[in-house]
Design a protein around this motif. Sequence first.
Motif, PDB file in Angstrom:
ATOM      1  N   VAL A 106       0.875  -1.181   0.000  1.00  0.00           N
ATOM      2  CA  VAL A 106       0.000   0.000   0.000  1.00  0.00           C
ATOM      3  C   VAL A 106       0.910   1.229   0.000  1.00  0.00           C
ATOM      4  CG1 VAL A 106      -1.865   1.238   1.185  1.00  0.00           C
ATOM      5  CG2 VAL A 106      -1.683  -1.269   1.412  1.00  0.00           C
ATOM      6  N   ILE A 107       0.862   2.007  -1.060  1.00  0.00           N
ATOM      7  CA  ILE A 107       1.710   3.199  -1.161  1.00  0.00           C
ATOM      8  C   ILE A 107       0.810   4.418  -1.390  1.00  0.00           C
ATOM      9  CG2 ILE A 107       3.553   4.330  -2.507  1.00  0.00           C
ATOM     10  CD1 ILE A 107       4.733   1.534  -3.004  1.00  0.00           C
ATOM     11  N   ILE A 113       5.116   3.995   2.109  1.00  0.00           N
ATOM     12  CA  ILE A 113       4.573   2.631   2.127  1.00  0.00           C
ATOM     13  C   ILE A 113       4.090   2.301   3.537  1.00  0.00           C
ATOM     14  CG2 ILE A 113       6.866   1.573   2.519  1.00  0.00           C
ATOM     15  CD1 ILE A 113       5.810  -0.744   0.663  1.00  0.00           C
ATOM     16  N   LEU A 114       2.981   1.533   3.592  1.00  0.00           N
ATOM     17  CA  LEU A 114       2.376   1.153   4.871  1.00  0.00           C
ATOM     18  C   LEU A 114       3.088  -0.088   5.419  1.00  0.00           C
ATOM     19  CD1 LEU A 114       0.011   1.832   6.789  1.00  0.00           C
ATOM     20  CD2 LEU A 114      -1.447   0.365   5.357  1.00  0.00           C
ATOM     21  N   PRO A 183      -4.701   3.099  -0.846  1.00  0.00           N
ATOM     22  CA  PRO A 183      -5.247   3.594   0.412  1.00  0.00           C
ATOM     23  C   PRO A 183      -6.398   4.584   0.172  1.00  0.00           C
ATOM     24  CG  PRO A 183      -3.177   4.710  -0.086  1.00  0.00           C
ATOM     25  CD  PRO A 183      -3.366   3.673  -1.153  1.00  0.00           C
ATOM     26  N   LEU A 184      -7.457   4.428   0.945  1.00  0.00           N
ATOM     27  CA  LEU A 184      -8.595   5.351   0.866  1.00  0.00           C
ATOM     28  C   LEU A 184      -8.677   6.211   2.122  1.00  0.00           C
ATOM     29  CD1 LEU A 184     -11.296   2.894  -0.572  1.00  0.00           C
ATOM     30  CD2 LEU A 184      -9.810   4.479  -1.829  1.00  0.00           C
ATOM     31  N   SER A 185      -7.772   5.952   3.071  1.00  0.00           N
ATOM     32  CA  SER A 185      -7.717   6.769   4.293  1.00  0.00           C
ATOM     33  C   SER A 185      -6.249   6.892   4.684  1.00  0.00           C
ATOM     34  CB  SER A 185      -8.545   6.128   5.410  1.00  0.00           C
ATOM     35  OG  SER A 185      -7.935   4.929   5.866  1.00  0.00           O
ATOM     36  N   ASP A 186      -5.991   7.666   5.708  1.00  0.00           N
ATOM     37  CA  ASP A 186      -4.597   8.003   6.001  1.00  0.00           C
ATOM     38  C   ASP A 186      -4.160   7.731   7.453  1.00  0.00           C
ATOM     39  OD1 ASP A 186      -2.162   9.310   4.895  1.00  0.00           O
ATOM     40  OD2 ASP A 186      -2.525  10.670   6.575  1.00  0.00           O
TER      41      ASP A 186
END
Lengths: 251, 251
Positions: A106-107, A113-114, A183-186
């Motif tokens: 997930v970038i 990157i997560l 990603p749709l959230s942070d």
Amino acid sequence: MDEVSGFKLILDRYNGVTIDSLPFIEDKTSFENNLLFLIQHLQNDKRKLLWISFSLENAHLIEIASKQEFTFHNCGDNYVMMVKKLTPNPIIPTAPTHTLGVGVVVINENKEILLIKERFSNIGYKLPGGHIDLGEKIETAVCREVLEETGIIVEFESVITLSSFHPHQFGKGNIYILCKANPLSDTINIQDTDEILEAKWMNVDEFLADVNTFEYVKEIIQSSFSTHGLKHKELEFFKNLDIECELFFPN
Amino acid sequence: MDEVSGFKLILDRYNGVTIDSLPFIEDKTSFENNLLFLIQHLQNDKRKLLWISFSLENAHLIEIASKQEFTFHNCGDNYVMMVKKLTPNPIIPTAPTHTLGVGVVVINENKEILLIKERFSNIGYKLPGGHIDLGEKIETAVCREVLEETGIIVEFESVITLSSFHPHQFGKGNIYILCKANPLSDTINIQDTDEILEAKWMNVDEFLADVNTFEYVKEIIQSSFSTHGLKHKELEFFKNLDIECELFFPN
């Protein structure tokens, strides 16, 4: 459906016979006698396999099946399915051999990157991910694992690499499916605090340059840049079937 | 390794305990008493799970485990592994959930595709392929299945698509890995005549144009033209481990 010595029987296309939903049977001796009669009957009929699923409440009957040369085949929490060869070399369908896992790249827009750190592991930061549950879609597992481990909501994008390991737990195999997700959230908010010690966004170039980052993980991340991967595809044919399916094709 | 009431115990990183290679135990009552003592002991020690693998010769002991609220977890031909929760909500590792299958696109220099017809199926010509055995590499299964079903020797090239189906046999899942392979021989010579009725080379355009060819199979074949797929990659790190692995990365 046939019935022999009180057993309800289902015939399959390999000429095998399954005892359908064996009720609770207290009396071991009568079960043994009926089973012996059934085996003789099926051998006369040139059947090839006999399958019985024993629930936990019928666990006392497993001993009798083992004496009649049944072997274990597959199981769930509450049952074990046993099978007996009625002829010398019948085809026996393969039992479940693998667990599945997902790893997720997930970038975000800032090229971060997560990453997570597990509580019971001496490995440093790693990609989020985990086991795919029985019956769970790969896409669902990707979104669930990232949410549980980091609190980030993602949408599945594609399968980017595939790895097969053997032996994994319990002497079985493991297929590790690496996926890309957006990603749709942070905001990091670990939900599974029992297993996950830390989650964070890290500059991806920094992570790739880190000498402690595994070559394997670097390759996966590089792949997420260089390939579109295998994407979901829907096909009419499978929509009309009773089974769920998830198809991944190059795009 | 610890020993309690005659049981040899192995501790895992999830604070679970496995009874290591339970010998044949004839006396059910003494097994039950020793097991009860062990459970009490482990609960005092705040252990989370107790695992026991019962061989077929110990099948008479399964009844006792089921009374002590053990459930089935995983099995092989000759054993079933049961597990008991020692605390209310421990993490239980996932049991094997999936069988794996391969399907193989083999196209020769004359633009002919290798197809088979199964003996016990009303579907027409299909791609060769079958189950991957426990511990078998995907590449090995690809070569073995094509050889058994058609007599053609192939070399693995790449993974081109991936499909997941649920439920498949025995209520478990199936991952169907579609691969591309290159033929190294030409002469059809079916080895598994019990399962395979016919094998042949067929003009691939003709097969794609046939209204009886499934849309799904057409998509797979088209993918084999349009993608390099995921290819084998060797990484130093895994060479030093005790497990076998097979990695597939985009090329």
